[in-house]
Design a protein around this motif. Structure first.
Motif: not given
Length: 171
Positions: A15-26, A28-36, A155-161
């Motif tokens: 699996q390539h990067r995009r597929e891996v992080y699409d799976t994670f997002r699906r 419930g794991y949403d990683y920011g750019a520094p952790l991808r 998705p959370a409504p904002g970074p503090a939420a």
């Protein structure tokens, strides 16, 4: 002594990067750019091997982002059963061995399922290696636990939420 990492998983599918992080997002794991940092992963039954590359070490001798990216591989092992199931987060580390910190070199991670998990826990070993397969860092007997994350996939409504979580069961 650090155990030797396994070879590439038998019958693995790359699996390539995009597929891996699409799976994670699906799931419930949403990683920011520094952790991808997972560039590709070969996922087989009970094991994953991946090539990792991160751009940040935040001033540490051993990049926390690199360790996090390796630990992300455990999500791929449970991806099929995890759809609609609980979110798992690391909870306990049995042993950490650092042979040497990687320096400007290719780093691979091997994640292997350990026996002894339960419906609400998973156990893994992670071996970070150089291009020759020599172990650089090993995280052994890592236990991840299921959490009750309200709206984890939304998705959370904002970074503090960010939604709070609680450990719901350990065995």
């Amino acid at each position: 002594a650090v155990a030797a990492p396994p070879a590439a998983p038998a019958g693995a599918r790359r699996q390539h990067r995009r597929e891996v992080y699409d799976t994670f997002r699906r799931l419930g794991y949403d990683y920011g750019a520094p952790l991808r940092g997972v560039r590709w992963a070969e996922v087989g039954p009970g094991a994953v091997r991946a090539f990792l590359h991160v751009d940040q070490d935040w001033g540490y001798g051993l990049s926390p982002a690199l360790l996090d990216c390796g630990m992300q591989l455990s999500i791929l092992l449970a991806a099929e059963e995890a759809a609609g199931g609980p979110v798992f987060v690391p909870y306990h580390l049995g042993r950490l061995s650092v042979v040497r910190a990687p320096r400007d070199e290719a780093v691979y991670c091997h994640c292997v399922v350990r026996p002894g998990g339960s419906q609400r826990t998973r156990m893994y070993d992670f071996f970070f290696t150089d291009e020759h397969g020599d172990v650089l860092v090993a995280l052994e007997e890592v236990v991840s636990v299921a959490i009750d994350a309200k709206g984890a996939g939304a998705p959370a409504p904002g970074p503090a939420a960010a939604a709070p979580f609680t450990v719901v069961e350990l065995n």
